[in-house]
Design a protein around this motif. Sequence first.
Motif, PDB file in Angstrom:
ATOM      1  N   SER A   7       0.859  -1.324   0.130  1.00  0.00           N
ATOM      2  CA  SER A   7      -0.005   0.170  -0.012  1.00  0.00           C
ATOM      3  C   SER A   7       0.895   1.137   0.147  1.00  0.00           C
ATOM      4  O   SER A   7       2.006   1.060   0.026  1.00  0.00           O
ATOM      5  N   GLY A   8       0.153   2.354  -0.243  1.00  0.00           N
ATOM      6  CA  GLY A   8       0.919   3.713  -0.262  1.00  0.00           C
ATOM      7  C   GLY A   8       1.278   3.991  -1.508  1.00  0.00           C
ATOM      8  O   GLY A   8       1.925   5.231  -1.433  1.00  0.00           O
ATOM      9  N   GLY A   9       1.043   3.582  -2.535  1.00  0.00           N
ATOM     10  CA  GLY A   9       1.312   4.105  -4.032  1.00  0.00           C
ATOM     11  C   GLY A   9       0.413   5.363  -4.169  1.00  0.00           C
ATOM     12  O   GLY A   9      -0.613   5.605  -3.406  1.00  0.00           O
ATOM     13  N   GLY A  10       0.819   6.148  -5.401  1.00  0.00           N
ATOM     14  CA  GLY A  10       0.166   7.407  -5.729  1.00  0.00           C
ATOM     15  C   GLY A  10       0.561   7.954  -6.725  1.00  0.00           C
ATOM     16  O   GLY A  10       1.792   7.562  -7.211  1.00  0.00           O
ATOM     17  N   SER A  11       0.037   9.219  -7.010  1.00  0.00           N
ATOM     18  CA  SER A  11       0.615  10.240  -7.999  1.00  0.00           C
ATOM     19  C   SER A  11       1.027  11.356  -7.360  1.00  0.00           C
ATOM     20  O   SER A  11       0.491  12.012  -6.498  1.00  0.00           O
ATOM     21  N   VAL A  12       2.325  11.673  -7.693  1.00  0.00           N
ATOM     22  CA  VAL A  12       3.125  12.975  -6.836  1.00  0.00           C
ATOM     23  C   VAL A  12       3.990  13.610  -8.318  1.00  0.00           C
ATOM     24  O   VAL A  12       4.030  13.117  -9.329  1.00  0.00           O
ATOM     25  N   GLN A  13       4.048  14.696  -8.375  1.00  0.00           N
ATOM     26  CA  GLN A  13       5.102  15.563  -8.819  1.00  0.00           C
ATOM     27  C   GLN A  13       6.456  15.329  -8.741  1.00  0.00           C
ATOM     28  O   GLN A  13       6.865  14.871  -7.575  1.00  0.00           O
ATOM     29  N   ALA A  14       7.224  15.383  -9.667  1.00  0.00           N
ATOM     30  CA  ALA A  14       8.609  15.381  -9.383  1.00  0.00           C
ATOM     31  C   ALA A  14       9.228  16.327  -8.194  1.00  0.00           C
ATOM     32  O   ALA A  14       8.761  17.304  -8.049  1.00  0.00           O
ATOM     33  N   GLY A  15      10.086  15.610  -7.388  1.00  0.00           N
ATOM     34  CA  GLY A  15      10.553  16.027  -6.317  1.00  0.00           C
ATOM     35  C   GLY A  15       9.714  15.538  -5.073  1.00  0.00           C
ATOM     36  O   GLY A  15      10.182  15.988  -3.910  1.00  0.00           O
ATOM     37  N   GLY A  16       8.608  15.031  -5.386  1.00  0.00           N
ATOM     38  CA  GLY A  16       7.705  14.639  -4.302  1.00  0.00           C
ATOM     39  C   GLY A  16       8.306  13.283  -3.441  1.00  0.00           C
ATOM     40  O   GLY A  16       9.316  12.633  -3.792  1.00  0.00           O
ATOM     41  N   SER A  17       7.749  12.724  -2.429  1.00  0.00           N
ATOM     42  CA  SER A  17       7.901  11.702  -1.666  1.00  0.00           C
ATOM     43  C   SER A  17       6.651  10.903  -1.488  1.00  0.00           C
ATOM     44  O   SER A  17       5.530  11.477  -1.357  1.00  0.00           O
ATOM     45  N   LEU A  18       6.961   9.555  -1.319  1.00  0.00           N
ATOM     46  CA  LEU A  18       6.060   8.684  -0.843  1.00  0.00           C
ATOM     47  C   LEU A  18       6.491   7.503   0.028  1.00  0.00           C
ATOM     48  O   LEU A  18       7.608   7.454   0.137  1.00  0.00           O
ATOM     49  N   ARG A  19       5.619   6.956   0.900  1.00  0.00           N
ATOM     50  CA  ARG A  19       6.191   5.769   1.758  1.00  0.00           C
ATOM     51  C   ARG A  19       5.361   4.552   1.385  1.00  0.00           C
ATOM     52  O   ARG A  19       3.980   4.660   1.754  1.00  0.00           O
ATOM     53  N   LEU A  20       5.959   3.823   0.907  1.00  0.00           N
ATOM     54  CA  LEU A  20       5.241   2.301   0.608  1.00  0.00           C
ATOM     55  C   LEU A  20       5.260   1.404   1.877  1.00  0.00           C
ATOM     56  O   LEU A  20       6.399   1.411   2.618  1.00  0.00           O
ATOM     57  N   SER A  21       4.235   0.726   2.277  1.00  0.00           N
ATOM     58  CA  SER A  21       4.271  -0.271   3.110  1.00  0.00           C
ATOM     59  C   SER A  21       3.712  -1.561   2.628  1.00  0.00           C
ATOM     60  O   SER A  21       3.076  -1.855   1.605  1.00  0.00           O
ATOM     61  N   CYS A  22       4.569  -2.552   3.382  1.00  0.00           N
ATOM     62  CA  CYS A  22       4.042  -4.131   2.876  1.00  0.00           C
ATOM     63  C   CYS A  22       3.878  -4.741   4.147  1.00  0.00           C
ATOM     64  O   CYS A  22       4.545  -5.055   5.080  1.00  0.00           O
ATOM     65  N   GLU A  23       2.382  -5.123   4.185  1.00  0.00           N
ATOM     66  CA  GLU A  23       2.069  -5.938   5.347  1.00  0.00           C
ATOM     67  C   GLU A  23       2.066  -7.548   5.087  1.00  0.00           C
ATOM     68  O   GLU A  23       1.605  -8.044   4.088  1.00  0.00           O
TER      69      GLU A  23
END
Length: 126
Positions: A7-23
């Motif tokens: 989980s945790g995926g999404g759409s961001v602009q260049a330079g942005g951040s995301l945090r993915l999780s794996c349960e």
Amino acid sequence: KVQLVESGGGSVQAGGSLRLSCETSGDISSQNYMAWFRQAAGKEREGVAAHNGAGSTTYADSVKGRFTISRDNAKNSLYLQLNNLQPGDTAMYYCAADVRPTYFSRLLQRNTYRFWGRGTRVTVSS
């Protein structure tokens, strides 16, 4: 049987951040080595980052200094912090796990892993 759910995926602009999780659930322990892979459209699945269960990590050259893999054994969870995302990071990201004896140098190779999640999509726009 081992189950992995990203989980945790999404759409961001260049330079942005995301945090993915794996349960994780099932027959998995802190001894399992785990990794994040990604697959862009029309490309092979590639290893991004791996954790050997003993605290050692390894990264693909393309993400060093931008991505960080971490693990919470108490929660049986794996994470991937993605910083300074670029359009080239756009892909489906997969969590993988296994416990069979292997070499550290093989932790980013796809055929090292038997157990896979279904993936979470990351899209980075310029």
